[in-house]
Design a protein around this motif. Structure first.
Motif, short mmCIF file in Angstrom:
data_model
loop_
_atom_site.label_atom_id
_atom_site.label_comp_id
_atom_site.label_asym_id
_atom_site.label_seq_id
_atom_site.Cartn_x
_atom_site.Cartn_y
_atom_site.Cartn_z
N LEU A 43 68.72 -33.31 -16.69
CA LEU A 43 69.47 -34.52 -17.03
C LEU A 43 68.72 -35.77 -16.60
O LEU A 43 68.65 -36.75 -17.35
N ARG A 44 68.14 -35.76 -15.40
CA ARG A 44 67.39 -36.93 -14.93
C ARG A 44 66.05 -37.06 -15.62
O ARG A 44 65.57 -38.15 -15.89
N GLY A 45 65.42 -35.90 -15.87
CA GLY A 45 64.10 -35.93 -16.50
C GLY A 45 64.12 -36.48 -17.91
O GLY A 45 63.13 -37.05 -18.38
N ARG A 46 65.23 -36.32 -18.61
CA ARG A 46 65.34 -36.82 -19.98
C ARG A 46 65.18 -38.33 -20.02
O ARG A 46 64.71 -38.90 -21.01
N MET B 241 52.26 -34.73 -21.51
CA MET B 241 51.65 -34.57 -20.19
C MET B 241 52.34 -33.45 -19.43
O MET B 241 51.70 -32.69 -18.69
N ALA B 242 53.65 -33.31 -19.59
CA ALA B 242 54.39 -32.25 -18.90
C ALA B 242 53.88 -30.88 -19.33
O ALA B 242 53.72 -29.97 -18.51
N GLY C 3 56.23 -36.98 -12.32
CA GLY C 3 57.43 -37.35 -11.61
C GLY C 3 58.17 -36.16 -11.02
O GLY C 3 57.89 -35.01 -11.37
N PRO C 4 59.12 -36.41 -10.12
CA PRO C 4 59.78 -35.32 -9.40
C PRO C 4 60.68 -34.45 -10.27
O PRO C 4 60.75 -33.24 -10.08
#
Length: 239
Positions: A34-37, A47-48, A85-86
């Motif tokens: 949810l946060r990664g979106r 990149m992921a 990112g985390p």
């Protein structure tokens, strides 16, 4: 040897504890999705995929720790946190762990929640907290980025190893005779040495990317200072 390995095999931790951590890992990964979106854009999405593929490939290469009689490999939490990112970083490491468990038998399938908790969640979280701190206090130079990458990678490995100690205390299947502190010390020393290798790989990779495309390093672009809004002159007196 099995106890010192970061990838926990089936039978080392009992079923109820493994099930609890599986549920915790699933909940945490759902939150990361949810946060990664929010972070995903035309740079971060490809990149992921590259980060996950790189971590998977490098994890196949083990480097020996002769003083401990074991070998180590890149965990990837700090590398992923720096580059994507985390939130997305934790997902990248988790995907790698799932593939390794299901396809290569590296870590027990029943222990997958424990391995994800240690390496994808604890390792990445510890790394990014340090990254956020160090990038605020160190100069924004190549040397500062090297120190940030190396230290965060080293610490993340040690933190992940202590996650295993906590899990073993909760549900280890072999009685250590009250020597949990000995297990924590052994795991800490072994993974401190492994962390040196992790730090060198992480620092080299991140600095190489930063030299070519600094905009692809999430930690650098996430810390850019915000542009102050232009002042609007007051008209007709104070309001």
């Amino acid at each position: 040897m099995d106890t010192l390995a970061m990838h926990i095999s089936n039978g080392i931790i009992d079923g109820p504890v493994a099930a609890i951590f599986a549920a915790l890992a699933l909940a945490a990964l759902t939150f990361c999705v949810l946060r990664g979106r929010r972070d995903l854009d035309d740079r971060l999405a490809p990149m992921a995929g590259l980060v996950a593929a790189f971590i998977f490939a490098v994890q196949m290469l083990n480097f020996p720790i002769f003083t401990a009689g074991v070998s180590g490999h890149l965990l990837g939490g700090a590398l992923a946190a720096l580059l994507v990112g985390p939130w997305v970083g934790a997902l990248c490491v988790a995907v790698v762990l799932v593939v390794q468990a299901l396809v290569f038998g590296d870590g027990g399938v029943a222990m997958l929640g424990l391995n994800i908790t240690n390496m994808a969640l604890l390792g990445t979280a510890a790394a990014y907290l340090l990254i956020a701190l160090l990038l605020r206090v160190l100069p924004r130079t190549q040397a500062g980025l090297v120190v940030t990458a190396f230290v965060s990678a080293l610490v993340s490995v040690v933190v992940a190893s202590q996650g295993f100690v906590l899990e073993y205390w909760l549900g280890g299947t072999t009685d250590l005779g009250g020597n949990l502190a000995g297990l924590a010390g052994t795991m800490g020393v072994v993974h401190l040495l492994i962390g040196v290798g992790e730090g060198l790989i992480t620092a080299t990779t991140v600095v190489t990317v930063a030299k070519v495309r600094p905009d692809l390093v999430y930690a650098l672009r996430a810390r850019k200072p915000a542009t102050p809004a232009p002042a609007v002159p007051a008209v007709g007196g104070a309001r």
